[in-house]
Enzyme design. Structure first.
Site, mmCIF file in Angstrom:
data_model
loop_
_atom_site.group_PDB
_atom_site.id
_atom_site.type_symbol
_atom_site.label_atom_id
_atom_site.label_comp_id
_atom_site.label_asym_id
_atom_site.label_seq_id
_atom_site.Cartn_x
_atom_site.Cartn_y
_atom_site.Cartn_z
ATOM 1 N N HIS A 1 0.946 -1.375 0.025
ATOM 2 C CA HIS A 1 0.006 0.004 -0.072
ATOM 3 C C HIS A 1 0.575 1.195 -0.069
ATOM 4 O O HIS A 1 0.722 2.165 0.863
ATOM 5 C CB HIS A 1 -1.084 0.010 1.213
ATOM 6 C CG HIS A 1 -2.017 -0.898 1.046
ATOM 7 N ND1 HIS A 1 -2.811 -1.284 2.223
ATOM 8 C CD2 HIS A 1 -2.532 -1.714 0.029
ATOM 9 C CE1 HIS A 1 -3.706 -2.240 1.918
ATOM 10 N NE2 HIS A 1 -3.504 -2.375 0.496
ATOM 11 N N HIS B 1 -12.076 -9.684 -5.555
ATOM 12 C CA HIS B 1 -11.662 -8.199 -5.069
ATOM 13 C C HIS B 1 -10.781 -7.617 -6.212
ATOM 14 O O HIS B 1 -9.960 -8.386 -6.578
ATOM 15 C CB HIS B 1 -11.291 -8.301 -3.818
ATOM 16 C CG HIS B 1 -10.577 -6.873 -3.136
ATOM 17 N ND1 HIS B 1 -11.108 -5.707 -3.326
ATOM 18 C CD2 HIS B 1 -9.346 -7.130 -2.463
ATOM 19 C CE1 HIS B 1 -10.082 -4.991 -2.734
ATOM 20 N NE2 HIS B 1 -9.214 -5.421 -2.388
ATOM 21 N N ASP C 1 -3.416 -5.545 -6.633
ATOM 22 C CA ASP C 1 -2.702 -6.631 -6.034
ATOM 23 C C ASP C 1 -3.371 -7.963 -6.502
ATOM 24 O O ASP C 1 -2.645 -9.099 -6.510
ATOM 25 C CB ASP C 1 -2.172 -6.741 -4.755
ATOM 26 C CG ASP C 1 -3.427 -6.521 -3.526
ATOM 27 O OD1 ASP C 1 -4.229 -5.721 -3.855
ATOM 28 O OD2 ASP C 1 -3.315 -7.009 -2.568
ATOM 29 N N ASP D 1 -8.968 -11.093 0.531
ATOM 30 C CA ASP D 1 -8.034 -10.422 1.639
ATOM 31 C C ASP D 1 -8.430 -11.076 3.109
ATOM 32 O O ASP D 1 -7.767 -11.189 3.973
ATOM 33 C CB ASP D 1 -8.470 -9.143 1.768
ATOM 34 C CG ASP D 1 -7.553 -8.451 0.609
ATOM 35 O OD1 ASP D 1 -6.558 -8.920 0.307
ATOM 36 O OD2 ASP D 1 -7.827 -7.276 0.024
#
Length: 397
Positions: free
Chosen positions: A23, A79, A83, A165
């Site tokens: 991030h 999602h 990444d 995640d």
């Protein structure tokens, strides 16, 4: 190289041993990470997620060694942060008409990232299914775990939950499974992941975990998109999430400080002495915010029932390192924790007052107005700090 998980499911992701930051510079990843993608080969073939954009060409080239790409019938994107979706552009050059199953918000995010003109999106919601032959994928929306587009996919027959995640951790291992790695390292990284990424959405976590339990699914494996696969007792990480989402705290007080000429450090250590005089059972930890990894400190705060934050007064404010920790803490939205401030000063002693205001804004219950000492604390000043620590310990028992 693909790694076989079951007769019909393979891991086709990327292990990133070199990753130290994520991030941008917001999250440290001291144990590396992985970008987990999964290939289901039934009567129909489905690819679950892809990998981070820097590895897009490598991912597609390796996938070609596992399967003729034209035999992939469906792509499922649980999602769509880069990444996970980063290899889509490279993949879709090879198989442009392949349907992409995702939530409506997932499609919006993919379009916002890559601006595709002619990709074939299929929007799904909780309860929708995709029949692959002997197995069926059932989609379960999980918004804000941790983006609004997130969903889980459950593979019946194989009894695998692809959770993206949720239930993941930044942890590199070639051996894939939770029972093949050092457990202390694994659980620290799982908690660090929750504390720094998932915690702001704990209310949604609580609802989703209860919903997941209520579905009475048989879950033999949980396959997240970062880190290990939960194969040995996968329920353990679900139980941890139940604990962590409910104003989690241990019997720990954490003292976070920054210091210019060691005065604030000395105050923090004297306060710690006072705490331990009153409560022999409490764990007390001290961290210099300018020296210790910020995400590790935030994880320690997550574990704590109370914190003390100290800084010298600098330019009518407090230090850069403390400002960063406080701002990150505000965004993480801790619940059910107590706090107070302390600090040294020369001619202006506003730092503890300003820190207290920031702590209150971040959701901490303020114990008192804190303590400040001018210049270098002498023996009496340090005795005062010890007495302050005693009172803080009594107020947080």
């Amino acid at each position: 190289m693909a790694k076989q998980i079951t007769n019909k499911v393979s891991w086709v992701g990327k292990i990133d041993w070199e990753l130290t930051k994520f991030h941008g510079d917001e999250l440290s990843t001291m144990h590396g990470s992985s970008y987990n993608a999964y290939l289901i080969q039934d009567e129909k073939t489905a690819l679950i997620d892809t990998v981070w954009q820097p590895y897009d060409k490598e991912f597609v080239a390796r996938l070609k060694k596992t399967i003729d790409l034209k035999k992939i019938d469906y792509i499922v994107m649980n999602h769509n942060e880069i990444d996970h979706s980063g290899a889509l552009v490279e993949l879709m050059r090879e198989i442009p008409g392949t349907p992409i199953y995702c939530t409506k918000k997932g499609e919006s995010i993919i379009r916002g990232h890559y601006h595709p003109q002619d990709w074939n999106f299929v929007n799904v919601k909780t309860g929708d299914t995709l029949n692959l032959g002997q197995n069926t994928l059932t989609f379960i929306e999980a918004p804000m775990l941790h983006w609004p587009d997130t969903m889980f996919s459950y593979l019946s027959g194989e009894n695998i939950l692809f959770s993206n995640d949720a239930f993941g951790q930044h942890f590199a291992t070639e051996s894939l499974y939770n029972d093949t790695v050092k457990q202390d390292d694994l659980m620290w990284e799982a908690q660090k992941y929750y504390a720094n990424i998932i915690n702001p959405f704990s209310m949604m976590v609580s609802r989703k975990v209860k919903e997941l339990i209520g579905m009475n699914l048989t879950i033999k494996m949980i396959c997240p998109s970062h880190g290990i696969i939960w194969k040995d007792n996968p329920k353990q990480i679900i139980d941890k999430y139940i604990d962590w989402c409910n104003e989690y705290k241990e019997n720990q007080i954490t003292i976070i400080y920054d210091t210019m000429w060691q005065s604030t450090r000395k105050m923090g250590e004297a306060i710690a002495d006072g705490i331990q005089e009153v409560d022999k059972d409490v764990t007390v930890k001290l961290f210099n915010a300018s020296q210790i990894d910020k995400n590790d400190i935030l994880t320690e705060i997550f574990q704590s029932k109370a914190i003390l934050v100290g800084s010298p007064t600098i330019n009518n404010g407090y230090s850069y390192a403390i400002a960063g920790i406080l701002e990150m803490a505000r965004g993480i939205k801790y619940k059910g924790k107590k706090a107070a401030a302390f600090g040294s000063y020369g001619w202006n002693g506003d730092a503890p007052k300003m820190i207290t205001a920031h702590l209150q804004e971040a959701g901490f219950e303020i114990v008192n107005d804190g303590i400040k000492k001018q210049w270098v604390p002498d023996v009496k000043d340090l005795d005062d700090c010890t007495e302050y620590g005693k009172e803080f310990a009594k107020a947080t028992k």
